[in-house]
Design an enzyme around this catalytic site. Structure first.
Site, short mmCIF file in Angstrom:
data_model
loop_
_atom_site.label_atom_id
_atom_site.label_comp_id
_atom_site.label_asym_id
_atom_site.label_seq_id
_atom_site.Cartn_x
_atom_site.Cartn_y
_atom_site.Cartn_z
N ASN A 7 43.82 4.57 -14.54
CA ASN A 7 43.48 6.00 -14.55
C ASN A 7 43.74 6.67 -13.20
O ASN A 7 44.40 7.71 -13.14
CB ASN A 7 42.01 6.17 -14.96
N LYS A 12 25.58 2.56 -9.97
CA LYS A 12 26.78 1.92 -10.52
C LYS A 12 26.33 0.84 -11.47
O LYS A 12 25.23 0.29 -11.34
CB LYS A 12 27.59 1.28 -9.39
N ASP A 40 35.01 3.40 -14.92
CA ASP A 40 35.52 2.76 -13.71
C ASP A 40 36.55 1.74 -14.21
O ASP A 40 37.02 1.86 -15.35
CB ASP A 40 34.37 2.08 -12.92
N SER A 51 32.91 14.80 -12.84
CA SER A 51 31.84 14.30 -13.71
C SER A 51 30.61 15.20 -13.60
O SER A 51 29.95 15.52 -14.60
CB SER A 51 31.45 12.88 -13.32
P1 NDP Z 1 41.62 1.17 -14.46
O1 NDP Z 1 40.96 0.08 -15.17
O2 NDP Z 1 42.09 2.35 -15.21
O3 NDP Z 1 42.86 0.61 -13.64
C1 NDP Z 1 42.71 -0.39 -12.69
C2 NDP Z 1 44.06 -0.77 -12.13
O4 NDP Z 1 43.86 -1.63 -11.02
C3 NDP Z 1 44.90 -1.54 -13.12
O5 NDP Z 1 46.27 -1.30 -12.86
C4 NDP Z 1 44.53 -2.98 -12.80
O6 NDP Z 1 45.50 -3.92 -13.15
C5 NDP Z 1 44.37 -2.93 -11.31
N1 NDP Z 1 43.39 -3.95 -10.89
C6 NDP Z 1 42.10 -4.06 -11.29
N2 NDP Z 1 41.51 -5.14 -10.75
C7 NDP Z 1 42.45 -5.71 -10.02
C8 NDP Z 1 42.44 -6.87 -9.21
N3 NDP Z 1 41.34 -7.65 -9.08
N4 NDP Z 1 43.59 -7.17 -8.55
C9 NDP Z 1 44.70 -6.38 -8.69
N5 NDP Z 1 44.75 -5.28 -9.44
C10 NDP Z 1 43.65 -4.95 -10.09
O7 NDP Z 1 40.60 1.62 -13.31
P2 NDP Z 1 40.56 2.96 -12.47
O8 NDP Z 1 41.93 3.49 -12.26
O9 NDP Z 1 39.54 3.83 -13.07
O10 NDP Z 1 39.96 2.44 -11.08
C11 NDP Z 1 40.79 2.02 -10.01
C12 NDP Z 1 39.99 2.06 -8.71
O11 NDP Z 1 39.55 3.40 -8.45
C13 NDP Z 1 38.70 1.23 -8.69
O12 NDP Z 1 38.50 0.75 -7.37
C14 NDP Z 1 37.62 2.23 -9.04
O13 NDP Z 1 36.37 1.82 -8.56
C15 NDP Z 1 38.14 3.44 -8.27
N6 NDP Z 1 37.66 4.74 -8.71
C16 NDP Z 1 37.75 5.13 -10.02
C17 NDP Z 1 37.34 6.39 -10.38
C18 NDP Z 1 37.50 6.90 -11.77
O14 NDP Z 1 37.18 8.07 -12.00
N7 NDP Z 1 38.01 6.13 -12.72
C19 NDP Z 1 36.74 7.31 -9.41
C20 NDP Z 1 36.76 6.83 -8.06
C21 NDP Z 1 37.19 5.58 -7.74
P3 NDP Z 1 45.28 -4.86 -14.47
O15 NDP Z 1 45.46 -3.95 -15.64
O16 NDP Z 1 46.30 -5.90 -14.34
O17 NDP Z 1 43.87 -5.39 -14.35
O1 2IT Z 2 33.82 5.28 -8.26
C1 2IT Z 2 33.63 6.36 -8.83
O2 2IT Z 2 33.38 7.39 -8.20
C2 2IT Z 2 33.76 6.41 -10.30
N1 2IT Z 2 34.08 5.39 -10.90
C3 2IT Z 2 33.47 7.67 -11.04
C4 2IT Z 2 32.00 7.83 -11.26
C5 2IT Z 2 31.59 8.99 -12.13
O3 2IT Z 2 30.37 9.08 -12.36
O4 2IT Z 2 32.41 9.78 -12.56
#
Ligand code: NDP
Ligand code: 2IT
Length: 445
Positions: free
Chosen positions: A240, A126, A166, A377
């Site tokens: 996302n 990461k 992420d 991925s």
């Molecule tokens: P994005 O940046 O697309 O969205 C994040 C969302 O979470 C936004 O709505 C954001 O609000 C909110 N958020 C972020 N930080 C905080 C915080 N400190 N307190 C409250 N709300 C918060 O990220 P993703 O959707 O990609 O990721 C969301 C979660 O999913 C994370 O934990 C990530 O690690 C996990 N994840 C992501 C994957 C991926 O493929 N993208 C895969 C697996 C897990 P704001 O816009 O106000 O910051």
């Molecule tokens: O937390 C996760 O699994 C991700 N942010 C996606 C990682 C990836 O390599 O697609």
């Protein structure tokens, strides 16, 4: 906790006391491996846990860039290459002001077991930076990404380490990062995933984490004779993962009634109109509060934690770590919530998780339930290696099969440990079994 695991945790606390998210993740994993470790005393002699909790490499670097006013800005970048036991390091890049080494280590540690569960050959890693893309111009984001990659490129490669998105890292950032990697190295290779469709990305990657989460939840609920049909669903976040979790939950018959961002949440009793959320978040980069301007019957409430007081049968935390605490868990259960699926990484605090399990809530832990993103991925990596492009249907079918397999592996390992239905123990043990076998086979490295 088993005595070997307890000794390792005590040592970690002594040496890494300030890395609180990493310690939280390690405690959860090691505690749930205890029963398995009791049956495998030889692992202690092999120093298996000592090696398992120590990253192979943790890289930290300066990221200087110039903002639109001509001022020099300096951020801190990280890449933690945690484990290459079963494949090249694989995991996302987080861009958020809260990023520090402890957070990246917790995410990289979780990623090892998550990636093992996908059935695909990917190790755990990461990275990220304390840069905040919010409020920055496209040009600022580009200059930042170019600077970040100017250091990162020397540590990554299609067969060594493959970063992805992420929090804060979406299609725009991946594009800028890819362009700079290619420019420096001259290589057109699958070094990043989540790429745009016109330059090597996979169909279905954008949707994969959210869709995969719902496929996992459908499997888990099915065993208990339940489903999304006609259930109220609360999804935290509006990024996302949240958007595509909400989309699939609705397709499977659920009614998504609330979503959030870090400022607050909206409640729409008629069912959230995702086209509005997508326009606001994916296109205009605005706040969720503007939703009510488009849907006057909906309500906006300031403060994101309150979302868990909205009554629902199914809760999908898809924002960030520790967003769902014990009070939130109590409120959810009191209001009839029977299933929780972690779209985010470690969104539930340890006492919230314990409460859900104690109350018999169906609980899908992040490293199992959100593994669909990294799984697709890995499918993107396969397509890049083959120089082929699969259809959406092919990717989606594979994703469904992978999520089913993750559920089955977790369920089986939970039963073997005498904890049927405890998918926290199940996911940790199933992932660890595979990783530890690979580590043993490869000797002390
Ligand atoms: P994005 O940046 O697309 O969205 C994040 C969302 O979470 C936004 O709505 C954001 O609000 C909110 N958020 C972020 N930080 C905080 C915080 N400190 N307190 C409250 N709300 C918060 O990220 P993703 O959707 O990609 O990721 C969301 C979660 O999913 C994370 O934990 C990530 O690690 C996990 N994840 C992501 C994957 C991926 O493929 N993208 C895969 C697996 C897990 P704001 O816009 O106000 O910051
Ligand atoms: O937390 C996760 O699994 C991700 N942010 C996606 C990682 C990836 O390599 O697609």
């Amino acid at each position: 906790m088993n005595s070997y695991a307890a000794r390792i945790m005590a040592d970690l606390k002594k040496r890494n006391g300030h890395e609180k998210e990493f310690l939280q993740a390690a405690t959860e994993v090691l505690a749930s491996l205890s029963l398995y470790l009791e049956k495998r005393p030889e692992l202690e002699k092999l120093g298996l846990l000592e090696r398992f909790v120590e990253p192979e490499r943790a890289i930290g670097f300066r990221v200087p860039w110039v903002d639109d006013q001509g001022n020099v800005q300096v951020n801190r970048g990280y890449r933690v290459q945690f484990s290459s036991a079963i494949g090249p390091y694989k995991g996302g890049l987080r861009l958020h002001p809260s990023v520090n080494l402890g957070i990246i280590k917790f995410l990289g540690f979780e990623q090892i077991l998550k990636n093992a569960l996908t059935t695909l050959p990917i190790g755990g890693g990461k990275g990220g930076c304390d840069f905040d893309p919010k409020g920055k111009s496209d040009n600022e984001v580009m200059r930042f990404c170019q600077s970040f990659m100017t250091e990162l490129y020397r540590h990554i490669g299609a067969d060594t380490d493959v970063p992805a998105g992420d929090i804060g890292t979406g299609a725009r950032e991946i594009g800028f990062l890819y362009g700079q990697y290619k420019r420096i190295t001259g290589l057109y290779e699958g070094v990043l995933t989540g790429k745009g469709l016109v330059y090597g990305g996979s169909l279905g990657r954008t949707e994969a984490t959210g869709f995969g989460l719902c496929y996992f939840m459908a499997e888990m609920m099915n065993v208990a004779g339940k489903s999304f049909a006609d259930r109220r669903v609360v999804v935290s976040g509006s990024g996302n993962v949240a958007i595509y979790a909400a989309k699939k939950a609705a397709e499977l018959g659920g009614k998504v009634v609330a979503m959030s961002d870090s400022n607050g949440y909206i409640v729409d009793e008629d069912g959230v109109d995702l086209s509005v959320v997508k326009q606001l978040k994916e296109v205009e980069r605005k706040r969720i509060k503007e939703y009510v301007l488009h849907r006057p019957a909906a309500r906006y409430i300031e403060g994101c934690a309150g979302i868990w007081t909205v009554p629902c049968g199914i809760a999908l935390p898809c924002a960030t770590q520790n967003e769902l605490d014990l009070d939130a868990a109590r409120a959810l259960v009191a209001n009839g919530c029977f299933a929780v699926g972690e779209g985010a990484n470690m969104p539930s605090t340890q006492d919230a998780t314990d409460y859900f399990l104690e109350k018999g809530v169906l609980f899908g832990p992040g490293k199992a339930a959100n593994a669909g993103g990294v799984a697709v991925s890995a499918l993107e990596m396969s397509q890049n290696s083959q120089r082929l492009h699969w259809t959406f249907e092919e990717v989606d079918t594979r994703l469904k099969d992978i999520m089913k397999s993750i559920f089955e592996q977790s369920a089986m390992a939970a039963e073997e440990c005498g904890k049927p239905g405890n998918y926290v123990v199940g996911a940790n043990v199933a992932g660890f079994k595979k990783v530890s076998q690979a580590m043993i086979a490869q000797g002390v490295v």
